[in-house]
Design a protein around this motif. Sequence first.
Motif, PDB file in Angstrom:
ATOM      1  N   GLU A   1      -4.148   3.879   3.372  1.00  0.00           N
ATOM      2  CA  GLU A   1      -4.952   3.167   4.368  1.00  0.00           C
ATOM      3  C   GLU A   1      -6.077   2.367   3.721  1.00  0.00           C
ATOM      4  N   ASP A   2      -6.747   2.963   2.734  1.00  0.00           N
ATOM      5  CA  ASP A   2      -7.833   2.241   2.061  1.00  0.00           C
ATOM      6  C   ASP A   2      -7.308   0.996   1.355  1.00  0.00           C
ATOM      7  N   LEU A   3      -6.172   1.135   0.694  1.00  0.00           N
ATOM      8  CA  LEU A   3      -5.601  -0.010  -0.018  1.00  0.00           C
ATOM      9  C   LEU A   3      -5.132  -1.080   0.962  1.00  0.00           C
ATOM     10  N   ARG A   4      -4.546  -0.665   2.065  1.00  0.00           N
ATOM     11  CA  ARG A   4      -4.091  -1.642   3.059  1.00  0.00           C
ATOM     12  C   ARG A   4      -5.274  -2.430   3.618  1.00  0.00           C
ATOM     13  N   HIS A   5      -6.387  -1.754   3.837  1.00  0.00           N
ATOM     14  CA  HIS A   5      -7.585  -2.446   4.332  1.00  0.00           C
ATOM     15  C   HIS A   5      -8.095  -3.455   3.302  1.00  0.00           C
ATOM     16  N   LEU A   6      -8.102  -3.069   2.034  1.00  0.00           N
ATOM     17  CA  LEU A   6      -8.557  -3.992   0.990  1.00  0.00           C
ATOM     18  C   LEU A   6      -7.640  -5.207   0.884  1.00  0.00           C
ATOM     19  N   LEU A   7      -6.342  -4.978   0.971  1.00  0.00           N
ATOM     20  CA  LEU A   7      -5.391  -6.086   0.860  1.00  0.00           C
ATOM     21  C   LEU A   7      -5.500  -7.043   2.036  1.00  0.00           C
ATOM     22  N   ASN A   8      -5.931  -6.533   3.186  1.00  0.00           N
ATOM     23  CA  ASN A   8      -6.089  -7.397   4.362  1.00  0.00           C
ATOM     24  C   ASN A   8      -7.394  -8.177   4.346  1.00  0.00           C
TER      25      ASN A   8
ATOM     26  N   ALA B   1       0.830  -1.208   0.000  1.00  0.00           N
ATOM     27  CA  ALA B   1       0.000   0.000   0.000  1.00  0.00           C
ATOM     28  C   ALA B   1       0.863   1.257   0.000  1.00  0.00           C
ATOM     29  N   SER B   2       1.906   1.241   0.806  1.00  0.00           N
ATOM     30  CA  SER B   2       2.797   2.400   0.867  1.00  0.00           C
ATOM     31  C   SER B   2       3.576   2.564  -0.434  1.00  0.00           C
ATOM     32  N   ARG B   3       4.039   1.447  -1.010  1.00  0.00           N
ATOM     33  CA  ARG B   3       4.789   1.522  -2.268  1.00  0.00           C
ATOM     34  C   ARG B   3       3.925   2.084  -3.390  1.00  0.00           C
ATOM     35  N   THR B   4       2.666   1.649  -3.442  1.00  0.00           N
ATOM     36  CA  THR B   4       1.779   2.102  -4.515  1.00  0.00           C
ATOM     37  C   THR B   4       1.565   3.609  -4.454  1.00  0.00           C
TER      38      THR B   4
ATOM     39  N   ILE C   1      -8.799  -4.160  -8.497  1.00  0.00           N
ATOM     40  CA  ILE C   1      -9.991  -3.693  -9.213  1.00  0.00           C
ATOM     41  C   ILE C   1     -10.762  -2.684  -8.367  1.00  0.00           C
ATOM     42  N   GLN C   2     -10.939  -3.003  -7.078  1.00  0.00           N
ATOM     43  CA  GLN C   2     -11.742  -2.138  -6.215  1.00  0.00           C
ATOM     44  C   GLN C   2     -11.066  -0.794  -5.971  1.00  0.00           C
ATOM     45  N   ILE C   3      -9.756  -0.804  -5.724  1.00  0.00           N
ATOM     46  CA  ILE C   3      -9.066   0.459  -5.454  1.00  0.00           C
ATOM     47  C   ILE C   3      -9.015   1.324  -6.705  1.00  0.00           C
ATOM     48  N   ALA C   4      -8.918   0.701  -7.881  1.00  0.00           N
ATOM     49  CA  ALA C   4      -8.908   1.475  -9.125  1.00  0.00           C
ATOM     50  C   ALA C   4     -10.235   2.204  -9.317  1.00  0.00           C
ATOM     51  N   VAL C   5     -11.334   1.509  -9.057  1.00  0.00           N
ATOM     52  CA  VAL C   5     -12.656   2.132  -9.191  1.00  0.00           C
ATOM     53  C   VAL C   5     -12.823   3.255  -8.170  1.00  0.00           C
ATOM     54  N   ASP C   6     -12.398   3.021  -6.930  1.00  0.00           N
ATOM     55  CA  ASP C   6     -12.540   4.045  -5.883  1.00  0.00           C
ATOM     56  C   ASP C   6     -11.711   5.284  -6.197  1.00  0.00           C
TER      57      ASP C   6
END
Length: 605
Positions: free
Chosen positions: A82-89, A64-67, A98-103
């Motif tokens: 934080e949003d990406l880290r939550h999705l990855l967990n 998440a931090s690297r992205t 897919i979800q983070i790209a749409v958000d």
Amino acid sequence: MEYIEEKISKNLIIDYSRLEQEQNSYESWLEEHTEAVYQIAAEAKSKKLDFENVVEIPRASDLASRTEKLLEDYLDGMKIEEDLRHLLNTTDRESASIQIAVDVARKMNEQTLDMQKSIDCGLRVGLAVLTEAVLVAPLDGIGDVRILNNADGTEFLSIDFCGPIRAAGGTAQALGVLIGDMVRRELGLNRYIPTTQEVERVKEEFGLYRVGLQYKPPPEEIETIMRACPVMVNGEETEKIECAGYKEVRNIVNSNGSYRTRIRGGVMLVIGEGLCLKAPKVQKHTERMKIQGWEFIAQFANKNKGNDKNIESFKPRQIAPIRRYMEDVIAGRPVFGEPNQPGGFRLRYGRSRITGLAAAGMNPITMEAMGGFLAVGTQMKIERPGKACAVTPCSEIDGPTVLMEDGGFRRIRNLEDWRLNVANVKSIWDAGEILIGYGEFLENNKNLVPSAYNKDWWASDLVESLDMPVKVETFANILGVERSSLPEGLPFNGAIKRGGENPLDRKWRKRKWVMYLRELELDWEKIKSVSLEYGTAIPPPWNLWWSDLPMTFMPVMIQHLTNSKIVDGNICIPKVALKWPREEILKEEELPLQISEKWPRWTDV
């Protein structure tokens, strides 16, 4: 010392407290030393002797931090860590991408009202997550994202893929198109409706494309993808060859309106190696998310599957050869084995200390016997489980077996043995073992195939039989050693100390027994005695590959065996290699013809 013990099985207990302390200590050590290195680099950069005055590689703790740091120029200050880290967990990486790209695209569009920029940002974020934010594909693999017009005037999404998209791999290429479709749906953009000229242009480009592809789809498959894909797979010109039939086509233009007349390599990669080859992975997500408009991908995902699974209940055990790796052989490159043919590398499961991802181990003797082509780090195309592997040495697996000029058939034991006898080697009969981990089959979604019987297998079979003290004593007598020289206790069960012992200690004791047995060097008499006493199979090097022998060889083989004799522990068959290769044998009609009239390739050596 107080610690937490949790039983994860009947025979294993893990001390979580100690493991957590060791992990935290190790991570703290890494953090301190990394910070020290960055301080040195920052001081060096501050001298203004380099092109940049700051360290270009930012520090990041996870994906998440690297992205976020990789795409900070595109995010315009938007925080996604934080949003990406939550999705990855909470979900797998592909679904999270897919979800983070749409958000991100939705939020960016709300902030800027710039649909093109929003789609571009969301697509790059999704692609960065797919590639773990360690490749250039999210930055350089996508040239431009544009909103163009269909023939009926509606707007659609066009993605320009460039050459560096190859580094992302087929899965990321295919899912990149899916992410683009999900983003354009979220922002209310229409689907792509190609014209006949646009479809025929892609067909022409595939026909002219000369760079190697893992899969080159036929025209009918290109037609299906182009007509059905809701996003236009576009790209920049990468080759010098120009199209002739459909040179200037609407929508295949640069941002300044000039036509793209040369071959677009990114389009070839995404359609051929992405949408066609990785159709099963795309289908998994489209079906799970119930995405309309991607039904066409099913015919590519199910292309190699039978139409009716109930037609035949019997499944043959024969392993089907995979010939794809032989299709791209470059002139002058050596071929060490043909698909599923005897004489090539024999599979052995496991890993050595230096075999990493997509790597395979082989005996250093094999590496030298193959003419030195297989050096450490060499990329070698293989039949399975993946497309290629990196060569690493492993001295604990079998090396080559050779046929000597004097008729001797023997396994080479070490490099000195090879160098001493290389001048008298008639042919390399067997290349030896290749060490590949189970995880490589899992990662490439390939079925496991049987390995050759080896000392690991033999040792595991034997420890299951040594379940009583009297059997261990008998085993020591067969070896001609004292019982005290063997590992302690019983490998199968039983405690060394009165009152029982920790189940973990039993695991370690069994491991010591297996390691001891696999390193044993036994002669034929001892191997035979162990086999008769404990019912184990005969391990290498005494157990040869009899299943590779054609059935028509058996009568003559048996006849020669009856005339053989044992000399110094070796079986000697008079004149057995005198008239080799087989062409000379067939002239004298000493062997019957094959029923299929097709001889195995190994008989040509």
